[in-house]
Design a protein around this motif. Structure first.
Motif, mmCIF file in Angstrom:
data_model
loop_
_atom_site.group_PDB
_atom_site.id
_atom_site.type_symbol
_atom_site.label_atom_id
_atom_site.label_comp_id
_atom_site.label_asym_id
_atom_site.label_seq_id
_atom_site.Cartn_x
_atom_site.Cartn_y
_atom_site.Cartn_z
ATOM 1 N N ALA A 206 0.845 -1.202 0.000
ATOM 2 C CA ALA A 206 0.000 0.000 0.000
ATOM 3 C C ALA A 206 0.883 1.256 0.000
ATOM 4 O O ALA A 206 0.634 2.202 -0.757
ATOM 5 C CB ALA A 206 -0.923 -0.005 1.209
ATOM 6 N N GLN A 207 1.936 1.229 0.818
ATOM 7 C CA GLN A 207 2.836 2.389 0.894
ATOM 8 C C GLN A 207 3.545 2.590 -0.438
ATOM 9 O O GLN A 207 3.688 3.706 -0.924
ATOM 10 C CB GLN A 207 3.912 2.189 1.977
ATOM 11 N N GLU A 208 3.987 1.470 -1.032
ATOM 12 C CA GLU A 208 4.721 1.570 -2.297
ATOM 13 C C GLU A 208 3.851 2.217 -3.375
ATOM 14 O O GLU A 208 4.293 3.109 -4.095
ATOM 15 C CB GLU A 208 5.157 0.168 -2.737
ATOM 16 N N MET A 209 2.593 1.761 -3.440
ATOM 17 C CA MET A 209 1.706 2.295 -4.483
ATOM 18 C C MET A 209 1.355 3.749 -4.214
ATOM 19 O O MET A 209 1.354 4.581 -5.117
ATOM 20 C CB MET A 209 0.466 1.427 -4.595
ATOM 21 N N ALA A 210 1.039 4.034 -2.943
ATOM 22 C CA ALA A 210 0.697 5.426 -2.600
ATOM 23 C C ALA A 210 1.885 6.350 -2.880
ATOM 24 O O ALA A 210 1.708 7.499 -3.280
ATOM 25 C CB ALA A 210 0.272 5.514 -1.141
ATOM 26 N N GLY A 211 3.091 5.813 -2.713
ATOM 27 C CA GLY A 211 4.300 6.601 -2.960
ATOM 28 C C GLY A 211 4.498 6.912 -4.433
ATOM 29 O O GLY A 211 5.265 7.808 -4.787
ATOM 30 N N ARG A 212 3.842 6.180 -5.283
ATOM 31 C CA ARG A 212 3.998 6.445 -6.728
ATOM 32 C C ARG A 212 3.035 7.525 -7.217
ATOM 33 O O ARG A 212 3.094 7.933 -8.366
ATOM 34 C CB ARG A 212 3.695 5.166 -7.526
ATOM 35 N N ILE A 213 2.098 7.906 -6.361
ATOM 36 C CA ILE A 213 1.093 8.887 -6.813
ATOM 37 C C ILE A 213 1.453 10.266 -6.266
ATOM 38 O O ILE A 213 1.417 10.504 -5.064
ATOM 39 C CB ILE A 213 -0.326 8.443 -6.380
ATOM 40 N N LEU A 214 1.824 11.148 -7.190
ATOM 41 C CA LEU A 214 2.247 12.495 -6.812
ATOM 42 C C LEU A 214 1.035 13.417 -6.921
ATOM 43 O O LEU A 214 0.469 13.576 -8.008
ATOM 44 C CB LEU A 214 3.356 12.945 -7.775
ATOM 45 N N VAL A 215 0.625 13.987 -5.799
ATOM 46 C CA VAL A 215 -0.570 14.838 -5.802
ATOM 47 C C VAL A 215 -0.156 16.308 -5.753
ATOM 48 O O VAL A 215 0.551 16.723 -4.853
ATOM 49 C CB VAL A 215 -1.490 14.504 -4.593
ATOM 50 N N LEU A 216 -0.588 17.064 -6.756
ATOM 51 C CA LEU A 216 -0.318 18.513 -6.784
ATOM 52 C C LEU A 216 -1.611 19.235 -6.436
ATOM 53 O O LEU A 216 -2.666 18.898 -6.971
ATOM 54 C CB LEU A 216 0.133 18.968 -8.170
ATOM 55 N N GLN A 217 -1.520 20.220 -5.569
ATOM 56 C CA GLN A 217 -2.736 20.959 -5.191
ATOM 57 C C GLN A 217 -2.532 22.451 -5.429
ATOM 58 O O GLN A 217 -2.327 23.208 -4.485
ATOM 59 C CB GLN A 217 -3.095 20.668 -3.736
ATOM 60 N N PRO A 218 -2.582 22.886 -6.690
ATOM 61 C CA PRO A 218 -2.389 24.319 -6.962
ATOM 62 C C PRO A 218 -3.546 25.133 -6.391
ATOM 63 O O PRO A 218 -4.702 24.696 -6.458
ATOM 64 C CB PRO A 218 -2.363 24.396 -8.491
ATOM 65 N N SER A 219 -3.214 26.297 -5.847
ATOM 66 C CA SER A 219 -4.290 27.075 -5.227
ATOM 67 C C SER A 219 -4.809 28.187 -6.140
ATOM 68 O O SER A 219 -5.781 28.847 -5.822
ATOM 69 C CB SER A 219 -3.790 27.672 -3.910
ATOM 70 N N SER A 220 -4.139 28.401 -7.263
ATOM 71 C CA SER A 220 -4.617 29.433 -8.193
ATOM 72 C C SER A 220 -4.240 29.031 -9.616
ATOM 73 O O SER A 220 -3.420 28.130 -9.817
ATOM 74 C CB SER A 220 -3.954 30.769 -7.870
ATOM 75 N N LEU A 221 -4.839 29.741 -10.567
ATOM 76 C CA LEU A 221 -4.527 29.453 -11.971
ATOM 77 C C LEU A 221 -3.048 29.718 -12.238
ATOM 78 O O LEU A 221 -2.381 28.954 -12.941
ATOM 79 C CB LEU A 221 -5.407 30.303 -12.905
ATOM 80 N N ALA A 222 -2.526 30.787 -11.617
ATOM 81 C CA ALA A 222 -1.105 31.130 -11.818
ATOM 82 C C ALA A 222 -0.224 29.988 -11.309
ATOM 83 O O ALA A 222 0.720 29.573 -11.988
ATOM 84 C CB ALA A 222 -0.790 32.420 -11.085
#
Ligand SMILES: Nc1ncnc2c1ncn2[C@@H]1O[C@H](COP(=O)(O)OP(=O)(O)OP(=O)(O)O)[C@@H](O)[C@H]1O
Length: 395
Positions: A206-222
């Protein structure tokens, strides 16, 4: 005098003139149309005698010749009908782009599929109609009202892309652009544990797979535009096998030029790019007005049906053209449906689905073919019931 030229592989002359004329009037002359039009007669290898006649009358490009009718040319050049039609045919043929046969297009398509492939969704009926799953190298869009299951689908796809190949996954990294901060690692692991218990109960998996998913959370269009550069580099440098943007509506809003950016990103990286798109009422420019938010509990069914029939994808016509596959998720009489609303390889089909602890699953693998306006309509009837019904049962 002018020699014979076959018109077979080219458009009939009168049609070409109509197309050029119309495109020019509408100001949508594409690059190749302009290139064709501006081809210089003296560089076409036409018999010198003809080129001289054309030049003497100031007809210098293909467009100059093909914009006149045969009778106008006869009058201007003072030559016979047969000679004019032969010359026009020759100019048409030389200035037209090379044609492709259906066979050569099919061969290219097979070659591209071989090079790229698909990300299987493990929804049997859907994978069958999409010839293996979500295709690489193109944009796939999930469109539907709030809470219908778009994010659930994206999270499942992320798991599948990161799953080791020996278990049928792509064993790659995933870039998940989570614009509305809705991504839930906990929910994703729950989907993984319920869908693939054997794999997820392995030590560290589970850790290995979760580690492969990079989550980006931009807060604005810029911030999002800035992160695009980082995304491009990551696509090249890391083993990224899936790019998700959830939701595109929140990022793009009125900026339609991004549709081109994402389409070329998909083409260049040859990975599946999945974007989610919300719905809006056709009568309003507001994106936020969802059916279940504005209806009170004692609204009549007729009122709900009337309102819901006006739901359209929030991102307009540019997106419609940019996406290759469009899956519409909708609710009708309290049940969820997934429609293959746009696909170059599948007829428009609809499947009922539900969401359980293991994510989205189809209730039947045999899709029902849709006809007429049903294909593009987006329903949201009884959707609040679906949500309330499920949330009562959720822990
Ligand atoms: N553990 C679970 N078990 C069953 N169903 C669940 C579970 N978790 C979420 N759901 C269902 O998923 C729905 C939410 O779906 P999702 O977040 O994918 O919606 P969405 O289409 O992305 O909405 P939005 O446009 O607001 O982002 C909930 O309404 C609920 O019905």
């Amino acid at each position: 005098m002018f020699g014979s030229a076959s018109l077979e592989p080219t458009l009939p002359v009168f049609l070409r003139k109509q197309v050029w004329g119309r495109r020019e009037r509408e100001g949508e002359c594409s690059l190749w149309v302009r290139e064709m039009a501006n081809k210089v007669l003296s560089e076409m290898g036409l018999p010198k005698s003809i080129t001289n006649i054309f030049t003497a009358r100031n007809l210098l490009t293909a467009k100059d010749v093909l914009s006149l009718t045969e009778f106008e040319l006869m009058e201007l050049l003072d030559v016979g009908f047969a000679e004019v039609t032969t010359a026009v045919a020759q100019v048409s043929e030389i200035s037209s782009p090379p044609y492709q046969t259906a066979l050569s297009l099919l061969e290219q398509c097979i070659q591209n599929e071989y090079l790229s492939g698909h990300l299987p969704t493990r929804l049997k009926g859907l994978d069958e109609v999409l010839c293996g799953g979500i295709p690489f190298g193109v944009l796939t869009e999930l469109v539907g009202p709030a809470g219908i299951g778009k994010t659930q689908f994206c999270m499942k796809l992320s798991l599948l892309a990161s799953l080791p190949t020996k278990f049928g996954g792509l064993e790659g990294r995933v870039i998940y652009v989570d614009v509305e901060s809705k991504f839930s690692s906990r929910r994703m692991i729950e989907i993984g544990v319920s869908s693939f218990p054997d794999i997820f109960h392995m030590e560290g998996m589970a850790q290995e797979m979760a580690g492969r998913i990079l989550v980006l959370q931009p807060s604005s269009l810029a911030e999002f535009t800035e992160s695009l550069q980082q995304i491009k580099v990551s696509l090249l440098q890391h083993q990224v096998k899936l790019l998700v943007i959830d939701s595109m509506t929140a990022v793009v809003s009125g900026d339609t030029s991004l549709s081109v950016v994402f389409r070329s990103l998909a083409e260049f990286s040859r990975i599946p790019v999945v974007v989610t798109n919300q719905v809006r009422s056709q009568c309003s420019d507001e994106i936020s007005q969802y059916a279940f938010q504005v209806q009170s509990r004692d609204d009549t069914i007729e009122e709900s049906a009337r309102f819901d029939s006006h739901l359209v994808p929030a991102l307009g016509i540019h997106w419609s053209h940019a996406v290759t596959i469009r899956l519409v998720l909708e609710a009708k009489s309290g049940e969820r449906f997934m429609k293959v609303a746009k696909s170059p390889i599948s007829p428009p089909l609809v499947f009922p689905f539900n969401i359980t602890s293991s994510g989205i699953s189809l209730l039947t693998d045999v899709g029902v073919e849709m006809i007429g306006p049903q294909i593009n309509a987006i329903q949201n009837q009884g959707h609040s019931d679906v949500i309330n019904f499920l949330s009562e049962r959720l822990p």
